[in-house]
Design a protein around this motif. Structure first.
Motif, PDB file in Angstrom:
ATOM      1  N   THR A  37       4.229  -0.003  -8.674  1.00  0.00           N
ATOM      2  CA  THR A  37       3.241   0.225  -9.339  1.00  0.00           C
ATOM      3  C   THR A  37       2.334  -1.209  -8.931  1.00  0.00           C
ATOM      4  O   THR A  37       1.134  -1.103  -8.896  1.00  0.00           O
ATOM      5  N   LYS A  38       2.960  -2.196  -9.110  1.00  0.00           N
ATOM      6  CA  LYS A  38       2.330  -3.506  -8.940  1.00  0.00           C
ATOM      7  C   LYS A  38       1.747  -3.547  -7.422  1.00  0.00           C
ATOM      8  O   LYS A  38       0.566  -4.289  -7.216  1.00  0.00           O
ATOM      9  N   ILE A  39       2.316  -2.959  -6.595  1.00  0.00           N
ATOM     10  CA  ILE A  39       2.002  -3.081  -5.078  1.00  0.00           C
ATOM     11  C   ILE A  39       0.705  -2.050  -5.147  1.00  0.00           C
ATOM     12  O   ILE A  39      -0.451  -2.541  -4.493  1.00  0.00           O
ATOM     13  N   GLU A  40       0.669  -1.278  -5.641  1.00  0.00           N
ATOM     14  CA  GLU A  40      -0.534  -0.017  -5.431  1.00  0.00           C
ATOM     15  C   GLU A  40      -1.643  -0.621  -6.447  1.00  0.00           C
ATOM     16  O   GLU A  40      -2.778  -0.530  -5.906  1.00  0.00           O
ATOM     17  N   MET A  41      -1.403  -1.480  -7.257  1.00  0.00           N
ATOM     18  CA  MET A  41      -2.510  -1.976  -7.962  1.00  0.00           C
ATOM     19  C   MET A  41      -3.101  -2.886  -7.296  1.00  0.00           C
ATOM     20  O   MET A  41      -4.251  -3.121  -7.163  1.00  0.00           O
ATOM     21  N   ARG A  42      -2.429  -3.874  -6.637  1.00  0.00           N
ATOM     22  CA  ARG A  42      -2.849  -5.067  -5.602  1.00  0.00           C
ATOM     23  C   ARG A  42      -3.719  -4.157  -4.459  1.00  0.00           C
ATOM     24  O   ARG A  42      -4.635  -4.741  -4.179  1.00  0.00           O
ATOM     25  N   MET A  43      -3.053  -3.435  -3.841  1.00  0.00           N
ATOM     26  CA  MET A  43      -3.752  -2.493  -2.594  1.00  0.00           C
ATOM     27  C   MET A  43      -4.907  -1.564  -2.965  1.00  0.00           C
ATOM     28  O   MET A  43      -5.545  -1.260  -2.234  1.00  0.00           O
ATOM     29  N   GLN A  70      12.744  -0.509 -12.091  1.00  0.00           N
ATOM     30  CA  GLN A  70      12.555  -1.628 -11.462  1.00  0.00           C
ATOM     31  C   GLN A  70      11.527  -1.465 -10.437  1.00  0.00           C
ATOM     32  O   GLN A  70      10.568  -1.999 -10.014  1.00  0.00           O
ATOM     33  N   SER A  71      12.259  -0.392  -9.630  1.00  0.00           N
ATOM     34  CA  SER A  71      11.562   0.124  -8.313  1.00  0.00           C
ATOM     35  C   SER A  71      10.186   0.807  -8.811  1.00  0.00           C
ATOM     36  O   SER A  71       9.012   0.541  -7.992  1.00  0.00           O
ATOM     37  N   TRP A  72      10.025   1.412  -9.716  1.00  0.00           N
ATOM     38  CA  TRP A  72       8.746   1.939 -10.148  1.00  0.00           C
ATOM     39  C   TRP A  72       7.722   0.960 -10.391  1.00  0.00           C
ATOM     40  O   TRP A  72       6.642   1.055 -10.344  1.00  0.00           O
ATOM     41  N   LEU A  73       8.375  -0.215 -11.366  1.00  0.00           N
ATOM     42  CA  LEU A  73       7.712  -1.194 -11.520  1.00  0.00           C
ATOM     43  C   LEU A  73       6.820  -2.025 -10.355  1.00  0.00           C
ATOM     44  O   LEU A  73       5.685  -2.396 -10.376  1.00  0.00           O
ATOM     45  N   PRO A 127      19.204  -4.739   6.738  1.00  0.00           N
ATOM     46  CA  PRO A 127      20.148  -4.868   5.483  1.00  0.00           C
ATOM     47  C   PRO A 127      20.523  -6.543   5.124  1.00  0.00           C
ATOM     48  O   PRO A 127      20.616  -6.831   4.046  1.00  0.00           O
ATOM     49  N   GLY A 128      20.812  -7.267   6.206  1.00  0.00           N
ATOM     50  CA  GLY A 128      21.383  -8.628   6.200  1.00  0.00           C
ATOM     51  C   GLY A 128      20.438  -9.858   5.926  1.00  0.00           C
ATOM     52  O   GLY A 128      20.725 -10.654   5.870  1.00  0.00           O
ATOM     53  N   PHE A 129      18.888  -9.236   6.194  1.00  0.00           N
ATOM     54  CA  PHE A 129      18.140 -10.408   5.956  1.00  0.00           C
ATOM     55  C   PHE A 129      17.690 -10.778   4.592  1.00  0.00           C
ATOM     56  O   PHE A 129      17.449  -9.999   3.858  1.00  0.00           O
ATOM     57  N   SER A 130      17.472 -11.976   4.709  1.00  0.00           N
ATOM     58  CA  SER A 130      16.863 -12.286   3.399  1.00  0.00           C
ATOM     59  C   SER A 130      15.270 -12.254   3.267  1.00  0.00           C
ATOM     60  O   SER A 130      14.662 -11.569   4.429  1.00  0.00           O
ATOM     61  N   LYS A 131      14.508 -12.487   2.165  1.00  0.00           N
ATOM     62  CA  LYS A 131      13.416 -12.101   2.017  1.00  0.00           C
ATOM     63  C   LYS A 131      12.537 -13.165   2.925  1.00  0.00           C
ATOM     64  O   LYS A 131      11.501 -12.610   3.930  1.00  0.00           O
ATOM     65  N   GLU A 132      12.641 -14.303   3.323  1.00  0.00           N
ATOM     66  CA  GLU A 132      12.280 -15.049   4.267  1.00  0.00           C
ATOM     67  C   GLU A 132      12.386 -14.647   5.529  1.00  0.00           C
ATOM     68  O   GLU A 132      11.449 -14.672   6.283  1.00  0.00           O
ATOM     69  N   GLU A 133      13.545 -14.512   5.916  1.00  0.00           N
ATOM     70  CA  GLU A 133      13.687 -13.840   7.213  1.00  0.00           C
ATOM     71  C   GLU A 133      13.007 -12.469   7.562  1.00  0.00           C
ATOM     72  O   GLU A 133      12.517 -12.088   8.567  1.00  0.00           O
ATOM     73  N   HIS A 178      11.182  -5.278  -1.414  1.00  0.00           N
ATOM     74  CA  HIS A 178       9.855  -4.681  -1.482  1.00  0.00           C
ATOM     75  C   HIS A 178       8.660  -5.312  -1.866  1.00  0.00           C
ATOM     76  O   HIS A 178       7.314  -5.038  -1.768  1.00  0.00           O
ATOM     77  N   SER A 179       9.007  -6.113  -2.436  1.00  0.00           N
ATOM     78  CA  SER A 179       7.977  -7.251  -3.154  1.00  0.00           C
ATOM     79  C   SER A 179       6.947  -7.859  -2.240  1.00  0.00           C
ATOM     80  O   SER A 179       6.247  -8.368  -2.531  1.00  0.00           O
ATOM     81  N   ILE A 180       7.483  -8.011  -0.837  1.00  0.00           N
ATOM     82  CA  ILE A 180       6.927  -8.574   0.269  1.00  0.00           C
ATOM     83  C   ILE A 180       5.405  -7.728   0.221  1.00  0.00           C
ATOM     84  O   ILE A 180       4.427  -8.453   0.722  1.00  0.00           O
ATOM     85  N   LEU A 181       5.491  -6.402  -0.115  1.00  0.00           N
ATOM     86  CA  LEU A 181       4.067  -5.899  -0.135  1.00  0.00           C
ATOM     87  C   LEU A 181       3.029  -6.182  -0.851  1.00  0.00           C
ATOM     88  O   LEU A 181       1.878  -5.767  -1.150  1.00  0.00           O
ATOM     89  N   LEU A 182       3.538  -7.149  -1.967  1.00  0.00           N
ATOM     90  CA  LEU A 182       2.483  -8.003  -2.874  1.00  0.00           C
ATOM     91  C   LEU A 182       1.662  -8.811  -2.098  1.00  0.00           C
ATOM     92  O   LEU A 182       0.811  -9.324  -2.486  1.00  0.00           O
ATOM     93  N   ASP A 183       2.148  -9.157  -0.931  1.00  0.00           N
ATOM     94  CA  ASP A 183       1.411 -10.187  -0.143  1.00  0.00           C
ATOM     95  C   ASP A 183       0.921  -9.647   1.317  1.00  0.00           C
ATOM     96  O   ASP A 183       0.168 -10.344   1.979  1.00  0.00           O
ATOM     97  N   TYR A 184       1.586  -8.473   1.736  1.00  0.00           N
ATOM     98  CA  TYR A 184       1.321  -8.024   3.112  1.00  0.00           C
ATOM     99  C   TYR A 184       0.764  -6.676   3.008  1.00  0.00           C
ATOM    100  O   TYR A 184       1.549  -5.839   2.197  1.00  0.00           O
ATOM    101  N   ASP A 185      -0.108  -6.137   3.649  1.00  0.00           N
ATOM    102  CA  ASP A 185      -0.535  -4.761   3.621  1.00  0.00           C
ATOM    103  C   ASP A 185       0.257  -3.823   4.657  1.00  0.00           C
ATOM    104  O   ASP A 185      -0.015  -3.684   5.704  1.00  0.00           O
TER     105      ASP A 185
END
Length: 209
Positions: free
Chosen positions: A92-98, A86-89, A35-41, A63-70
Motif C-alpha cells: 500500500t505504501k509503495i502504491e501510494m508513493r508511485m 505487513q506485506s499488505w502495508l 535471497p542472500g543479499f542484504s538491502k544494501e547489496e 520490498h521496501s526498496i520500491l519506496l525509493d526506486y520505480d
C-alpha cells in the motif's frame, strides 16, 4: 504470453551485462531473486541498471526498496504470505508513493496452494513443470495440468526446467507464461540462448507480455 527471467541466487559471471542485454532486447520482466543479499547489496545491484531497465524488475526480497526506486513490482514468497498484514502495508505504501498499482506475484509448488492464492496475485508461478538437465522431474502430469489450468485462465506461469522448447508445451497445456531460471545461467552463452528463446516466441506467433 508472459516471458520472465529469474536471476541466479548469487551473481553470475558478467551478469550485469547479460541482464542489460536481455532487458534492452525484448525481456519484459526480470525477477530479481537474491535471497542472500542484504538491502544494501540489493540496492547496489539495482543501481547497475538504467531507470528504464529498473522499470522491468520484480523484487523477491527487501520490498521496501520500491519506496525509493520505480521497479515493476514485488514477488511474495510463502514467508511473505504468512506476514499478510505487513506485506499488505508495504504494498500500500509503495502504491501510494508511485500513484499506481504494482505487479504482485507469488509461487506455488502444489495445485492446492495455487488454487488458494491465484485470486490475490497478478500471476502465480507453478513449479516444477518441466524436466531440467539435472534430471529433476515435473510434479504434475500434462493431462492433469490441461484439466486444472482451464479454471485459471491468464494466471499461471510455468516454472522449473524451462528451455526454448518449453514455450510451445506451456502454451498447449494452458499456461499464461514461462519463467526461465537455470536454463540461461548454467549455459556457456546466455545471450545466444536468449536470442533463441526470443526467436522461438516469434516463430510460434506468440505475443510476449
Amino acid at each position: 504470453m508472459r516471458f520472465i527471467v529469474i536471476t541466479p541466487s548469487k551473481n553470475a559471471d558478467n551478469e550485469y551485462g547479460i541482464v542489460s542485454h536481455m532487458l534492452n532486447n525484448g525481456l519484459p520482466t526480470l525477477h530479481v531473486r537474491k535471497p542472500g543479499f542484504s538491502k544494501e547489496e540489493l540496492v547496489n545491484y539495482i543501481e547497475h541498471f538504467t531507470e528504464e531497465q529498473q522499470n522491468k524488475m520484480v523484487l523477491h526480497s527487501h520490498h521496501s526498496i520500491l519506496l525509493d526506486y520505480d521497479l515493476k513490482g514485488i514477488h511474495m514468497s510463502r514467508r511473505h504470505r504468512r506476514k499478510q498484514f505487513q506485506s499488505w502495508l508495504t504494498q500500500t505504501k509503495i502504491e501510494m508513493r508511485m500513484n499506481r498499482n504494482i505487479s504482485v506475484s507469488s509461487s506455488s509448488k502444489s495445485l492446492s496452494s495455487m488454487a488458494d492464492n491465484y485470486k490475490t496475485y497478478e500471476y502465480v508461478m507453478l513449479t516444477p513443470v518441466f524436466t531440467d538437465p539435472q534430471g529433476h522431474r515435473p510434479s504434475f502430469s500434462p493431462l492433469l495440468l490441461q484439466q486444472v489450468l482451464r479454471s485459471f485462465p491468464d494466471k499461471i506461469v510455468a516454472r522449473g526446467g524451462a528451455d526454448a522448447e518449453s514455450i510451445e508445451k506451456a502454451r498447449d497445456l494452458g499456461f499464461s507464461g514461462v519463467a526461465f531460471h537455470n536454463f540461461f545461467w548454467s549455459h556457456e552463452e546466455p545471450i545466444k540462448e536468449f536470442g533463441k528463446v526470443m526467436e522461438r516466441f516469434n516463430s510460434l506467433g506468440i505475443t510476449i507480455q
